[in-house]
Design a protein around this motif. Structure first.
Motif, short mmCIF file in Angstrom:
data_model
loop_
_atom_site.label_atom_id
_atom_site.label_comp_id
_atom_site.label_asym_id
_atom_site.label_seq_id
_atom_site.Cartn_x
_atom_site.Cartn_y
_atom_site.Cartn_z
N ARG A 254 11.01 -20.10 -10.87
CA ARG A 254 10.76 -18.65 -10.84
C ARG A 254 10.94 -18.11 -9.42
O ARG A 254 10.77 -18.83 -8.46
N GLU A 255 11.27 -16.82 -9.34
CA GLU A 255 11.36 -16.08 -8.09
C GLU A 255 10.61 -14.77 -8.28
O GLU A 255 10.52 -14.26 -9.39
N CYS A 256 10.10 -14.21 -7.18
CA CYS A 256 9.49 -12.89 -7.26
C CYS A 256 10.58 -11.84 -7.11
O CYS A 256 11.47 -11.96 -6.29
N ASP A 257 10.48 -10.81 -7.92
CA ASP A 257 11.38 -9.67 -7.82
C ASP A 257 10.52 -8.44 -7.64
O ASP A 257 9.40 -8.38 -8.13
N GLU A 258 11.04 -7.45 -6.92
CA GLU A 258 10.26 -6.26 -6.63
C GLU A 258 10.89 -5.02 -7.25
O GLU A 258 12.07 -4.99 -7.53
N TYR A 259 10.05 -4.03 -7.47
CA TYR A 259 10.52 -2.73 -7.95
C TYR A 259 9.65 -1.66 -7.31
O TYR A 259 8.44 -1.83 -7.27
N PRO A 260 10.19 -0.61 -6.79
CA PRO A 260 11.61 -0.33 -6.66
C PRO A 260 12.31 -1.40 -5.82
O PRO A 260 11.67 -2.09 -5.06
N PHE A 261 13.60 -1.50 -5.99
CA PHE A 261 14.39 -2.54 -5.35
C PHE A 261 14.30 -2.47 -3.83
O PHE A 261 14.23 -1.39 -3.25
N ALA A 262 14.33 -3.63 -3.17
CA ALA A 262 14.24 -3.69 -1.71
C ALA A 262 15.38 -2.92 -1.05
O ALA A 262 15.23 -2.42 0.06
N GLY A 263 16.52 -2.80 -1.73
CA GLY A 263 17.66 -2.09 -1.16
C GLY A 263 17.54 -0.58 -1.19
O GLY A 263 18.39 0.13 -0.67
N SER A 264 16.48 -0.05 -1.82
CA SER A 264 16.31 1.40 -1.87
C SER A 264 15.30 1.84 -0.82
O SER A 264 14.49 1.06 -0.34
N TYR A 265 15.33 3.11 -0.48
CA TYR A 265 14.38 3.62 0.51
C TYR A 265 12.96 3.68 -0.04
O TYR A 265 12.02 3.82 0.73
N GLU A 266 12.80 3.59 -1.35
CA GLU A 266 11.47 3.57 -1.93
C GLU A 266 11.02 2.15 -2.25
O GLU A 266 9.96 1.95 -2.81
N GLY A 267 11.80 1.16 -1.92
CA GLY A 267 11.51 -0.21 -2.29
C GLY A 267 10.64 -0.97 -1.31
O GLY A 267 9.94 -0.41 -0.49
N ALA A 268 10.69 -2.29 -1.43
CA ALA A 268 9.85 -3.16 -0.63
C ALA A 268 10.10 -3.01 0.87
O ALA A 268 9.22 -3.31 1.67
N ALA A 269 11.26 -2.52 1.25
CA ALA A 269 11.58 -2.35 2.67
C ALA A 269 11.25 -0.95 3.17
O ALA A 269 11.56 -0.61 4.31
N GLN A 270 10.58 -0.12 2.37
CA GLN A 270 10.32 1.28 2.73
C GLN A 270 9.61 1.40 4.08
O GLN A 270 10.00 2.19 4.93
N HIS A 271 8.55 0.63 4.30
CA HIS A 271 7.79 0.73 5.54
C HIS A 271 8.63 0.34 6.75
O HIS A 271 8.50 0.94 7.82
N ALA A 272 9.52 -0.63 6.58
CA ALA A 272 10.38 -1.05 7.69
C ALA A 272 11.35 0.05 8.09
O ALA A 272 11.74 0.16 9.25
N LYS A 273 11.74 0.89 7.14
CA LYS A 273 12.67 1.99 7.41
C LYS A 273 11.95 3.24 7.90
O LYS A 273 12.54 4.07 8.57
N ASP A 274 10.68 3.39 7.53
CA ASP A 274 9.90 4.57 7.91
C ASP A 274 8.45 4.13 8.07
O ASP A 274 7.72 3.99 7.08
N SER A 275 8.02 3.90 9.30
CA SER A 275 6.68 3.34 9.54
C SER A 275 5.54 4.26 9.12
O SER A 275 4.39 3.82 9.05
#
Length: 75
Positions: free
Chosen positions: A3-24
């Motif tokens: 198994r792997e963990c998957d996230e939603y919204p997708f990490a590639g979107s601005y609302e995804g898992a990377a949101q904080h990294a793009k906008d602190s």
């Protein structure tokens, strides 16, 4: 089962898992994650990538290259 963990919204979107990294100013860890069978997660990622590539969903240019971010709004 592998198994792997998957996230939603997708990490590639601005609302995804990377949101904080793009906008602190945005909250950290503001997404859902769920363990999925590794093969299913990989297949879904390939389908999403093909959709983005085929439809040229890009955020724009950073002066040198295309920026591959996209906006997803869930309501």
């Amino acid at each position: 089962m592998n198994r792997e963990c998957d996230e939603y919204p997708f990490a590639g979107s601005y609302e995804g898992a990377a949101q904080h990294a793009k906008d602190s100013s945005k909250p950290k860890d503001n997404y859902s994650a769920r363990p999925l069978p590794k093969a299913d997660n990989g297949a879904a990622g390939n389908i999403l990538k093909a959709f983005m590539d085929r439809n040229r969903i890009l955020d724009g240019f950073n002066g040198k290259e295309e920026v591959d971010g996209h906006l997803v709004t869930v309501s």
